[in-house]
Write a protein that holds these residues in place. Structure first.
Motif, PDB file in Angstrom:
ATOM      1  N   PHE A 155       0.996  -1.207   0.163  1.00  0.00           N
ATOM      2  CA  PHE A 155       0.027  -0.078  -0.026  1.00  0.00           C
ATOM      3  C   PHE A 155       1.179   1.276  -0.087  1.00  0.00           C
ATOM      4  O   PHE A 155       1.758   1.444   1.011  1.00  0.00           O
ATOM      5  N   GLY A 156       0.338   2.065  -0.844  1.00  0.00           N
ATOM      6  CA  GLY A 156       1.284   3.491  -1.002  1.00  0.00           C
ATOM      7  C   GLY A 156       2.419   3.351  -1.881  1.00  0.00           C
ATOM      8  O   GLY A 156       2.965   4.419  -2.028  1.00  0.00           O
ATOM      9  N   SER A 157       2.798   2.286  -2.369  1.00  0.00           N
ATOM     10  CA  SER A 157       4.012   2.339  -3.252  1.00  0.00           C
ATOM     11  C   SER A 157       3.797   2.672  -4.809  1.00  0.00           C
ATOM     12  O   SER A 157       4.389   2.659  -5.519  1.00  0.00           O
ATOM     13  N   ARG A 158       2.120   2.597  -4.909  1.00  0.00           N
ATOM     14  CA  ARG A 158       1.797   3.319  -6.181  1.00  0.00           C
ATOM     15  C   ARG A 158       0.689   4.359  -5.910  1.00  0.00           C
ATOM     16  O   ARG A 158       0.407   4.666  -4.575  1.00  0.00           O
ATOM     17  N   ARG A 159       0.224   5.142  -6.784  1.00  0.00           N
ATOM     18  CA  ARG A 159      -0.694   6.314  -6.344  1.00  0.00           C
ATOM     19  C   ARG A 159      -1.812   5.655  -5.716  1.00  0.00           C
ATOM     20  O   ARG A 159      -2.454   4.776  -6.182  1.00  0.00           O
ATOM     21  N   VAL A 160      -2.210   6.194  -4.444  1.00  0.00           N
ATOM     22  CA  VAL A 160      -3.465   5.388  -3.827  1.00  0.00           C
ATOM     23  C   VAL A 160      -4.709   6.214  -4.212  1.00  0.00           C
ATOM     24  O   VAL A 160      -4.857   7.401  -4.161  1.00  0.00           O
TER      25      VAL A 160
ATOM     26  N   ASN B 255       5.929  -1.052 -11.547  1.00  0.00           N
ATOM     27  CA  ASN B 255       4.971  -0.963 -12.428  1.00  0.00           C
ATOM     28  C   ASN B 255       3.806   0.317 -12.212  1.00  0.00           C
ATOM     29  O   ASN B 255       2.622  -0.366 -12.233  1.00  0.00           O
ATOM     30  N   SER B 256       4.157   1.387 -12.319  1.00  0.00           N
ATOM     31  CA  SER B 256       3.100   2.488 -12.384  1.00  0.00           C
ATOM     32  C   SER B 256       3.828   3.708 -13.124  1.00  0.00           C
ATOM     33  O   SER B 256       4.798   3.668 -13.457  1.00  0.00           O
ATOM     34  N   TRP B 257       2.850   4.660 -13.089  1.00  0.00           N
ATOM     35  CA  TRP B 257       3.411   5.712 -13.795  1.00  0.00           C
ATOM     36  C   TRP B 257       4.471   6.514 -13.158  1.00  0.00           C
ATOM     37  O   TRP B 257       5.194   7.612 -13.597  1.00  0.00           O
ATOM     38  N   TYR B 258       4.753   6.302 -12.074  1.00  0.00           N
ATOM     39  CA  TYR B 258       5.887   6.987 -11.335  1.00  0.00           C
ATOM     40  C   TYR B 258       6.993   6.454 -11.754  1.00  0.00           C
ATOM     41  O   TYR B 258       7.979   7.350 -11.408  1.00  0.00           O
ATOM     42  N   ARG B 259       7.129   5.582 -12.640  1.00  0.00           N
ATOM     43  CA  ARG B 259       8.520   5.319 -13.397  1.00  0.00           C
ATOM     44  C   ARG B 259       8.345   5.427 -14.746  1.00  0.00           C
ATOM     45  O   ARG B 259       7.178   5.153 -15.290  1.00  0.00           O
TER      46      ARG B 259
END
Ligand code: NAP
Length: 549
Positions: free
Chosen positions: A338-343, A506-510
């Protein structure tokens, strides 16, 4: 010749050029304030906006159920008490129409519209070293010459549509959520398929589930979403808002994520007795906002034990709301914290899957094989559909800037440079591109971890101050030195990569490379106060580490 010099620049009709002090690209939340602030500073400014209306993401993202995840009163501008006092918000989490109206109100109140060319897309910007000016061309054929150019084009603007084989064959209607038509769309009685269960997909799904004949949700990665609490805002709330402006403004700019919560700083996980941890999370959960993300425990972003505890707490919340245990197992994330991608926040999203007319397709078990005239094929099944909705996100951070052919010193292409080596200085300037600025770009806190109006306030002010410095000193140009940029990137990597956000690839944060592999963590994770201090140090030192001409 290096790769980024190989592309040919577009030809500019510079003889016809209009001359201004600054070009602002984009009339969304950032561009509107950038324009306002530069006009206040006495500059002649021209803003170009590709859309036919004001608002940026709040113009484009008019999909069913679109609303902001930032709670009242934090999602608004911070530059004017008078504007703040006029705020007439109706919900704790305002919907898209209300925010679009607000941004139009700001534009009209400050008479900004006459400085904005709507329906005009910037296609190229080329730097002239001799004059220290930019030539900015648009799809309307004109060229404007300006000393400064600011790309307020948004970090989440350029839509991504997966290249599923056969997608062009689909005979029904297809929509991307961020290019939603202005004309009303009626889904009643339709068989609708939705790709994506990010913040956008969740809002679409929970809104359409009770309306459509059948909804098929194509999910790749399950989400940890927090149940929203979204009461109406009444007169007392607005009155309290009006008396809190100065205090809140000061606190919000020092805060962790651009919000102020009426609570003491969160304790570290190990400092909370084990039998009180769950109770702490319950109390935060009942706030129904993003507080659980930033305030569960002080170290939940770096301590795997704390993150695992919070993750399991949220999983239990999700499981409790879904009747079918097999469906619940697909909707509950297990392979990231939890929290390692946009919540995201949700309002009935999980209950949607208790409905007879809603079906969940887990793309990890049965990937899309193709799209044809009548629907989507996954595994060995065909899903008959009238409409496909792509809530598949954005080419984050770089997409909207890379669309423009930007040429810096020596004709170097920013797009090509970033293809091989993405770097910025505090997410606002790039070495080799003097007098060019940007907001919501990579390696700043930006949209990833910051309530956007607070972050754009700081970034637009820093940019305007920097432009003011160049003008006051009678300089031609400013750019960060290569060493300054390298130092910022080294700092970014040192503080951001080791966080748990960095572990989830695997998120748009990268950023995704052309091969689909994930690359740099775009979000600066050193904390907003540290970020602001770094920017302020540059300003107060007279831009030490920058080069001038
Ligand atoms: P997103 O978070 O990037 O989500 C995109 C979704 O599409 C994900 O579920 C993704 O799956 C899926 N997807 C992408 N490519 C796919 C493919 N080839 N096949 C199947 N599924 C695919 O985009 P978003 O939901 O538009 O949100 C982006 C950001 O915009 C948010 O994080 C937020 O910052 C902002 N936003 C805010 C609000 C709000 O404030 N309420 C609302 C909407 C958006 P994977 O997860 O597996 O990649």
């Amino acid at each position: 010749m290096s790769a980024h010099l190989a592309e040919r620049p577009q030809t500019l009709r510079s003889a016809d050029a209009q001359i201004v002090d600054a070009v602002v690209v984009g009339a969304g939340l950032g561009g509107i304030y950038q324009l306002y602030r530069l006009l206040q500073d006495g500059l002649k400014v021209r803003t170009f906006e590709a859309a036919d209306g004001i608002g940026g993401v709040w113009y484009w993202n008019r999909y069913p159920g679109a609303r902001v995840d930032s709670h009242f009163p934090f999602y608004q501008y911070w530059f004017s008490k008078e504007l703040w006092d006029e705020g007439a918000w109706s919900e704790r989490f305002p919907g898209q129409p209300e925010i679009e109206r607000y941004l139009n109100h700001v534009v009209d109140k400050y008479d900004l519209r006459r400085h904005i060319s709507l329906g005009t897309r910037v296609t190229a910007a080329t730097y002239n070293e001799e004059t220290g000016t930019w030539s900015v061309s648009t799809d309307k054929g004109g060229v404007v010459r300006a000393r400064f150019v600011v790309f307020n084009t948004g970090g989440l603007s350029e839509p991504m549509v997966p290249p599923f084989p056969g997608h062009e064959l689909f005979a029904g209607e297809s929509y991307h959520t961020s290019r939603w038509p202005k004309a009303a769309t009626d889904f009643s009685g339709k068989r609708v398929g939705v790709f994506g269960t990010g913040a956008t997909g969740i809002q679409v799904i929970q809104t359409l589930a009770p309306i459509v004949a059948h909804l098929t949700v194509f999910q790749r990665t399950p989400q940890y979403a927090i149940a929203i609490r979204n009461p109406q805002i009444d007169k007392q709330d607005l009155a309290r808002m009006r008396t809190s402006f100065e205090g809140l403004r000061e606190k919000v700019h020092k805060s962790r994520g651009g919000f102020v919560y009426d609570s003491p700083s969160p304790p570290r996980f190990e400092d909370v007795p084990p039998d009180q941890r769950e109770q702490r999370l319950e109390s935060i959960w009942s706030d129904g906002n993003l507080r659980l993300w930033s305030e569960s425990f002080a170290d939940s972003g770096v301590n795997a034990e704390a993150a695992a505890f919070v993750s399991e707490f949220v999983r239990k919340k999700i499981r409790a709301r879904i009747r079918d245990a097999r469906v619940a197992a697909k909707l509950v994330p297990t392979d990231y914290y939890f929290g390692s991608r946009r919540v995201p926040l949700e309002n009935g999203f999980y209950e949607s899957f208790n409905r007879e007319n809603v079906e969940l397709v887990d793309l990890r078990e049965e990937p899309v094989t193709s799209i044809d005239a009548t629907g989507i094929n996954t595994g060995t099944r065909h899903h008959d559909l009238d409409t496909i909705i792509y809530a598949t996100g954005f080419d984050a951070g770089v997409g909207s800037i890379n669309k423009i052919d930007i040429r810096g010193i020596g004709g170097a292409s920013l797009r090509s440079l970033w293809q091989t080596s993405l770097s910025t200085t505090v997410g606002m300037q790039v070495h080799g591109f003097p007098n060019l600025f940007m907001t919501m770009a990579p390696f700043a806190p930006a949209a990833a971890i910051c309530n956007v109006p607070v972050c754009v306030d700081q970034q637009c002010n820093w940019i305007a101050d920097t432009i003011g410095f160049v003008r006051e000193k009678g300089l031609k140009s400013i750019q960060p030195s290569a060493e300054t940029e390298a130092a910022w990137m080294a700092h970014h990597n040192a503080v951001s990569e080791p966080t748990l956000l960095g572990q989830n690839r695997n998120s748009w944060y990268r950023r995704k490379g052309p091969d689909g592999a994930s690359r740099e963590l775009l979000a600066y994770m050193g904390g907003i106060p540290t970020y602001r201090a770094a920017c302020e140090k540059m300003r107060s030192s007279g831009y030490e580490g920058f080069e001038f001409s």
